[in-house]
Structure formats: structure tokens, C-alpha cells
Design a protein around this motif. Structure first.
Motif, PDB file in Angstrom:
ATOM      1  N   GLU A 273       0.935  -1.116  -0.064  1.00 48.29           N
ATOM      2  CA  GLU A 273       0.107   0.351   0.473  1.00 48.29           C
ATOM      3  C   GLU A 273       0.532   1.550   0.116  1.00 48.29           C
ATOM      4  OE1 GLU A 273      -3.361  -0.098  -0.434  1.00 48.29           O
ATOM      5  OE2 GLU A 273      -3.275  -2.279  -0.669  1.00 48.29           O
ATOM      6  N   CYS A 274       2.094   0.931   0.825  1.00 45.33           N
ATOM      7  CA  CYS A 274       2.732   2.385   1.102  1.00 45.33           C
ATOM      8  C   CYS A 274       3.598   2.081  -0.120  1.00 45.33           C
ATOM      9  CB  CYS A 274       3.922   2.169   1.687  1.00 45.33           C
ATOM     10  SG  CYS A 274       3.560   2.047   3.077  1.00 45.33           S
ATOM     11  N   GLU A 275       3.637   1.342  -0.950  1.00 49.91           N
ATOM     12  CA  GLU A 275       4.163   1.619  -2.767  1.00 49.91           C
ATOM     13  C   GLU A 275       3.587   2.657  -3.772  1.00 49.91           C
ATOM     14  OE1 GLU A 275       6.954   1.501  -6.093  1.00 49.91           O
ATOM     15  OE2 GLU A 275       7.219   1.132  -3.694  1.00 49.91           O
ATOM     16  N   LYS A 276       2.212   2.133  -3.822  1.00 49.39           N
ATOM     17  CA  LYS A 276       0.880   2.665  -4.178  1.00 49.39           C
ATOM     18  C   LYS A 276       0.658   3.617  -4.089  1.00 49.39           C
ATOM     19  CE  LYS A 276      -1.756  -1.867  -4.715  1.00 49.39           C
ATOM     20  NZ  LYS A 276      -3.450  -3.103  -4.190  1.00 49.39           N
ATOM     21  N   LEU A 281       1.170   9.337  -5.762  1.00 51.15           N
ATOM     22  CA  LEU A 281       1.738  10.997  -5.502  1.00 51.15           C
ATOM     23  C   LEU A 281       2.794  11.216  -6.511  1.00 51.15           C
ATOM     24  CD1 LEU A 281       2.397  10.385  -1.656  1.00 51.15           C
ATOM     25  CD2 LEU A 281       0.565  12.121  -2.514  1.00 51.15           C
ATOM     26  N   GLN A 282       3.878   9.935  -7.348  1.00 53.77           N
ATOM     27  CA  GLN A 282       5.042  10.297  -8.374  1.00 53.77           C
ATOM     28  C   GLN A 282       4.335  10.785  -9.569  1.00 53.77           C
ATOM     29  OE1 GLN A 282       6.986   6.802  -8.917  1.00 53.77           O
ATOM     30  NE2 GLN A 282       8.504   7.831  -6.892  1.00 53.77           N
ATOM     31  N   GLU A 283       2.678   9.971 -10.128  1.00 52.42           N
ATOM     32  CA  GLU A 283       1.972  10.630 -11.462  1.00 52.42           C
ATOM     33  C   GLU A 283       1.338  11.967 -10.858  1.00 52.42           C
ATOM     34  OE1 GLU A 283      -0.859   7.010 -11.696  1.00 52.42           O
ATOM     35  OE2 GLU A 283       1.036   6.155 -12.385  1.00 52.42           O
ATOM     36  N   SER A 284       0.738  12.357  -9.571  1.00 54.27           N
ATOM     37  CA  SER A 284       0.151  13.929  -9.518  1.00 54.27           C
ATOM     38  C   SER A 284       1.006  15.261  -9.716  1.00 54.27           C
ATOM     39  CB  SER A 284      -0.592  13.901  -8.876  1.00 54.27           C
ATOM     40  OG  SER A 284       0.712  13.401  -7.420  1.00 54.27           O
ATOM     41  N   LEU A 285       2.469  14.190  -9.752  1.00 55.92           N
ATOM     42  CA  LEU A 285       3.095  15.340  -9.169  1.00 55.92           C
ATOM     43  C   LEU A 285       3.757  15.191 -11.150  1.00 55.92           C
ATOM     44  CD1 LEU A 285       6.017  15.075  -6.224  1.00 55.92           C
ATOM     45  CD2 LEU A 285       4.316  16.006  -6.350  1.00 55.92           C
ATOM     46  N   GLU A 286       3.619  14.744 -11.388  1.00 58.90           N
ATOM     47  CA  GLU A 286       3.821  14.532 -12.574  1.00 58.90           C
ATOM     48  C   GLU A 286       3.437  15.453 -13.883  1.00 58.90           C
ATOM     49  OE1 GLU A 286       5.383  10.235 -13.978  1.00 58.90           O
ATOM     50  OE2 GLU A 286       6.893  10.336 -12.190  1.00 58.90           O
ATOM     51  N   GLN A 287       1.694  15.364 -13.454  1.00 62.85           N
ATOM     52  CA  GLN A 287       1.235  15.401 -14.470  1.00 62.85           C
ATOM     53  C   GLN A 287       0.942  17.297 -14.918  1.00 62.85           C
ATOM     54  OE1 GLN A 287      -2.945  14.594 -12.741  1.00 62.85           O
ATOM     55  NE2 GLN A 287      -2.514  12.842 -13.000  1.00 62.85           N
ATOM     56  N   PRO A 288       1.228  17.385 -15.703  1.00 63.14           N
ATOM     57  CA  PRO A 288       1.256  19.415 -15.495  1.00 63.14           C
ATOM     58  C   PRO A 288       0.018  19.663 -15.102  1.00 63.14           C
ATOM     59  CG  PRO A 288       0.207  18.284 -17.779  1.00 63.14           C
ATOM     60  CD  PRO A 288       0.640  17.309 -16.743  1.00 63.14           C
ATOM     61  N   THR A 289       0.743  20.994 -14.400  1.00 63.59           N
ATOM     62  CA  THR A 289      -0.361  21.733 -14.015  1.00 63.59           C
ATOM     63  C   THR A 289      -0.250  22.883 -14.812  1.00 63.59           C
ATOM     64  OG1 THR A 289       1.550  22.859 -12.531  1.00 63.59           O
ATOM     65  CG2 THR A 289       0.174  21.582 -11.615  1.00 63.59           C
ATOM     66  N   VAL A 309     -15.339  23.173 -12.281  1.00 68.38           N
ATOM     67  CA  VAL A 309     -15.380  22.621 -10.814  1.00 68.38           C
ATOM     68  C   VAL A 309     -15.096  20.893 -10.489  1.00 68.38           C
ATOM     69  CG1 VAL A 309     -16.975  22.735  -8.773  1.00 68.38           C
ATOM     70  CG2 VAL A 309     -16.987  24.529 -10.337  1.00 68.38           C
ATOM     71  N   HIS A 310     -15.959  20.399 -11.595  1.00 70.64           N
ATOM     72  CA  HIS A 310     -15.552  19.364 -11.649  1.00 70.64           C
ATOM     73  C   HIS A 310     -14.227  18.124 -11.736  1.00 70.64           C
ATOM     74  CE1 HIS A 310     -16.805  14.772 -11.883  1.00 70.64           C
ATOM     75  NE2 HIS A 310     -16.070  14.663 -13.098  1.00 70.64           N
ATOM     76  N   VAL A 311     -13.956  19.355 -12.850  1.00 68.09           N
ATOM     77  CA  VAL A 311     -12.284  19.065 -12.943  1.00 68.09           C
ATOM     78  C   VAL A 311     -11.125  19.115 -11.784  1.00 68.09           C
ATOM     79  CG1 VAL A 311     -10.399  19.612 -14.331  1.00 68.09           C
ATOM     80  CG2 VAL A 311     -12.591  19.239 -15.442  1.00 68.09           C
ATOM     81  N   GLN A 312     -11.772  20.696 -11.151  1.00 66.29           N
ATOM     82  CA  GLN A 312     -11.229  20.664 -10.234  1.00 66.29           C
ATOM     83  C   GLN A 312     -10.709  19.990  -9.316  1.00 66.29           C
ATOM     84  OE1 GLN A 312     -12.122  24.888  -9.269  1.00 66.29           O
ATOM     85  NE2 GLN A 312     -10.808  26.062 -10.583  1.00 66.29           N
ATOM     86  N   GLU A 313     -12.260  19.075  -9.082  1.00 65.87           N
ATOM     87  CA  GLU A 313     -12.309  18.426  -7.383  1.00 65.87           C
ATOM     88  C   GLU A 313     -11.442  17.302  -7.488  1.00 65.87           C
ATOM     89  OE1 GLU A 313     -16.731  17.791  -7.418  1.00 65.87           O
ATOM     90  OE2 GLU A 313     -17.150  19.712  -6.330  1.00 65.87           O
ATOM     91  N   VAL A 314     -11.404  16.603  -9.178  1.00 60.94           N
ATOM     92  CA  VAL A 314     -11.410  15.748  -9.693  1.00 60.94           C
ATOM     93  C   VAL A 314      -9.830  15.568  -9.988  1.00 60.94           C
ATOM     94  CG1 VAL A 314     -10.922  13.764 -11.401  1.00 60.94           C
ATOM     95  CG2 VAL A 314     -12.860  14.720 -10.960  1.00 60.94           C
ATOM     96  N   GLY A 315      -9.042  16.512 -10.161  1.00 55.21           N
ATOM     97  CA  GLY A 315      -7.613  16.976  -9.548  1.00 55.21           C
ATOM     98  C   GLY A 315      -7.511  17.126  -8.208  1.00 55.21           C
ATOM     99  N   ALA A 316      -8.415  17.507  -7.665  1.00 56.34           N
ATOM    100  CA  ALA A 316      -7.712  17.325  -5.672  1.00 56.34           C
ATOM    101  C   ALA A 316      -7.818  16.577  -5.261  1.00 56.34           C
ATOM    102  CB  ALA A 316      -8.494  18.407  -5.279  1.00 56.34           C
ATOM    103  N   ARG A 317      -8.789  15.227  -5.656  1.00 56.78           N
ATOM    104  CA  ARG A 317      -8.491  13.917  -5.161  1.00 56.78           C
ATOM    105  C   ARG A 317      -7.264  12.991  -5.711  1.00 56.78           C
ATOM    106  NH1 ARG A 317     -14.583  13.950  -6.435  1.00 56.78           N
ATOM    107  NH2 ARG A 317     -13.848  13.544  -8.553  1.00 56.78           N
ATOM    108  N   ALA A 318      -6.813  13.327  -6.746  1.00 55.36           N
ATOM    109  CA  ALA A 318      -6.072  12.549  -7.380  1.00 55.36           C
ATOM    110  C   ALA A 318      -4.463  13.695  -6.577  1.00 55.36           C
ATOM    111  CB  ALA A 318      -5.650  13.323  -8.851  1.00 55.36           C
TER     112      ALA A 318
END
Length: 382
Positions: A273-276, A281-289, A309-318
Motif C-alpha cells: 500500500e505504501c508503494e501504491k 503521488l509521483q503520477e500526480s506530481l508528474e501531471q502538468p498543472t 468545478v468537477h475537473v478541479q475536484e478530480v484533480g484535488a482527489r488525485a
């Protein structure tokens, strides 16, 4: 004389108590609602399971060492210890490595390698068997054997000495009387009767001696029988105690082996679970902001564009797992009324001017506002 409308010491205490309460509450809220990753939340649980695994491993090795040492009982002590430790370490190393390999395949690749699984199962079975056999042998080392106490036997020397002395005295007295009463090698009939009485007395003493010896022998035999019965009872009690302790140790040995496997399963689940979490977190950091979302090409008239708003919520959850990240949100500026309530205590209902009241009846900021409000109320009443 100076008078106070309120106790200054009570006010100071209230201010101090309020400050302490707010400080403790803020610390409690910060610790309770602070976002923690999965690795931080279950780190102590993982350490606890690892500690339990180490304890289970040591307990299993202890019972296994007892069993293996009995395999080399005919060898010298040093060779016996070295051989038992070598064989025990080899079994435990193979068991741990094979079990670890099987766990890694199960949790990481969702597929168990047959060789590692068979080897781990075989070594685990051997480890459980030698642990159980060692647990059966261990009670004989922990519980001492019953010791048979030798009863105190009374020797017949005192009886022989007593009765032999009495017989010797009667014999000497008889012989002396006979020598004194002999005349020309003959005794009178009266003297012969007395001599015969001496002989009967000697026979009675001899019979008493034989009876005393028989009684003494009976008492010694009864003491030996009682001591043997006590020894049998103690031996039975030791057997029952060893049997109960053996069952408990066998159950504990099996439980320790199961606990070892469970600790490894939890450890691998925790690290998986720690590896997941780290990969997410690495995938969320590599995505362009990019604040401006790309336009959606409508190939179908039924397709609708997702709201921002929905897009921002999805990004926040990621970006964040678990609780909401309150630290990243922009602070809400207080309204004018809240700012006034923070700096002042009341607002005048006549002119809407904030002021600090002096007592509980202080409603208006000035006397002019009080008179104006009074006139207004009087006008409304009329």
C-alpha cells in the motif's frame, strides 16, 4: 476609595483560561485533522507486527532447538550444540527466504511462483513439526521428576540389646542359683521347680523379643509402603502437570508459527500500500498543472463538456488521498461585521457604531443615541 465594576483577578483568570483552552483546542484539532499518509498512519502497527514476528521466531527457534538437540544426544556436548544450531539456522533461513519470496509474488505480481510456494510450505511444515516435538520434550526439562523419599527405618539393635540383656540376666541368675543349690550333683525337687520357673521366664522374654521384632518389621514395612504411595502420587501429579504444560506449549508453538506468517502478510500488505501511495503521488506530481483546461471536442451532440468545478475536484482527489487538504485553500477574509465583533464588543442599534460596552445594560454608544431611540419608541407608541 476606588471601586471596580468587575473583579480584575477573575477577569485575568478568565482570560488565561480562555487562552489555555484555545491553545489546547487548536493543538488537538491540528493533530486530529492533520492529513497523514497511509505510511504514517500504519507505521506503528507495522512495527508492532514486526516485533511480534521476531518474538514468534525466537519462541519457535527455542522449541525447535530442544528437539534438534535430542537428535544428537549420543554426540559430545559441543558437537551437539553446533550441529543443532547449524541445522536450525539453515531451516529458518530457507523458511524465511522462501516465504518472503512467495509473499512478494502474491502482493506485488498477484501470482505465486510454484517453487517458492512449495519450498516455503515444506520448510514451514518442517518448522512447525520440530517446534511441536520440541514443545512436547520441553516439559520434561521444565518440570522436575518426583523424588522418592526413603522412610526412616527403625533398627532392631535397641530391641535386641534390651531383651538380650534381660535374658542374660535371667540366665546368669538361674545358673548361679543352680550352682549354689547343687549337692553331690543333685538338686532337690523344690530347687528343680525354681530352675524350671527360670527357664519359663527366659522363654517368655524370648517370645516378647520375637514379638517386638515382628512389630518393628511391620512398622518399617508400613513406612516403606506409605513412602512409595506418596512417590506414586507425586509421579502422577508430575505426569499430569507435564501433559498440561505440553499441550499448552504445543498450542503456543503452532500459534507462534501462525503469528509469524500473519506478521509477514501484514508487513507485505503495508509496504504494498505504501508503494501504491508513492506511485500515485509521483503520477500526480508528474501531471502538468495547467489552470486552463483544454477545450473538449464534441464529436457527439449527446456529449457535454465537463464543468470546471468537477475537473478541479478530480484533480484535488488525485493530488490528495484521505482527508481534505485545508492548508492549500485560500484563507477566507472575515466580513466587516466579524471584524467589528472581534475588535469591539457591541454595535449601537441607533447609529450602527461599534463600541466597547461597560456593563450588561450598556446598549447605546452615547447618551444622544439613547435619547434618540427613546423618542423614536415614544413616537411609535403614540
Amino acid at each position: 476609595m476606588t471601586t471596580f465594576r468587575e473583579n480584575p483577578y477573575a477577569k485575568a483568570r478568565n482570560l488565561l483560561n480562555g487562552w489555555i483552552f484555545r491553545t489546547n483546542l487548536n493543538k488537538t484539532l491540528d493533530s486530529k485533522f492533520k492529513h497523514k499518509r497511509f505510511s504514517e498512519r500504519f507505521a506503528l502497527a507495522n512495527n508492532a507486527f514486526l516485533s511480534l514476528g521476531v518474538v514468534a521466531q525466537l519462541a519457535s527457534m527455542t522449541t525447535a532447538f530442544v528437539m534438534l538437540s535430542y537428535l544428537f544426544v549420543s554426540t559430545p556436548t559441543l558437537v551437539r550444540i553446533v550441529a543443532s544450531i547449524t541445522l536450525l539456522v539453515a531451516i529458518e533461513v530457507i523458511k524465511r527466504l522462501s516465504t518472503n519470496d512467495a509473499m512478494q509474488g502474491l502482493f506485488q505480481y498477484k501470482k505465486v511462483e510454484p517453487f517458492a510456494a512449495v519450498l516455503g510450505l515444506a520448510t514451514l511444515t518442517v518448522s512447525i513439526y520440530i517446534a511441536i516435538e520440541g514443545a512436547k520434550i520441553l516439559p520434561s526439562l521444565l518440570v522436575d521428576d518426583a523424588i522418592q523419599e526413603q522412610p526412616k527405618q527403625v533398627e532392631p539393635d535397641a530391641i535386641n540389646e534390651d531383651y538380650d540383656g534381660r535374658i542374660a540376666a535371667l540366665t546368669l541368675e538361674r545358673d548361679t542359683y543352680r550352682e549354689n543349690r547343687l549337692w553331690r550333683g543333685r538338686l532337690r525337687s523344690e530347687d528343680a521347680a525354681i530352675i524350671e520357673q527360670y527357664n519359663k521366664d527366659i522363654q517368655v522374654v524370648q517370645a516378647q523379643k520375637d514379638a517386638a521384632l515382628v512389630e518393628l518389621k511391620t512398622e518399617n514395612k508400613a513406612a516403606r509402603d506409605q513412602a512409595f504411595q506418596v512417590f506414586q502420587e507425586r509421579s502422577d501429579a508430575v505426569k499430569v502437570e507435564r501433559a498440561d504444560l505440553g499441550r499448552q506449549l504445543v498450542t503456543a508453538a503452532i500459534g507462534f508459527e501462525v503469528l509469524f506468517v500473519l506478521s509477514m502478510c501484514f508487513s507485505w500488505w503495508y509496504y504494498t500500500e505504501c508503494e501504491k501511495e508513492r506511485q500515485d503521488l509521483q503520477e500526480s506530481l508528474e501531471q502538468p498543472t495547467n489552470t486552463n483546461p483544454p477545450p473538449v471536442v464534441k464529436s457527439d451532440p449527446l456529449e457535454t463538456e465537463l464543468p470546471l468545478v468537477h475537473v478541479q475536484e478530480v484533480g484535488a482527489r488525485a493530488r490528495k488521498i484521505g482527508f481534505k487538504d485545508y492548508e492549500t485553500e485560500a484563507p477566507i477574509s472575515p466580513t466587516e461585521e466579524e471584524r467589528v465583533k472581534k475588535e469591539y464588543t457591541r454595535i449601537c442599534p441607533q447609529c450602527n457604531t461599534p463600541f466597547v460596552h461597560k456593563n450588561h445594560n450598556h446598549t447605546y454608544c452615547t447618551r444622544d443615541c439613547y435619547l434618540s431611540a427613546r423618542k423614536k419608541n415614544s413616537a411609535h407608541k403614540t
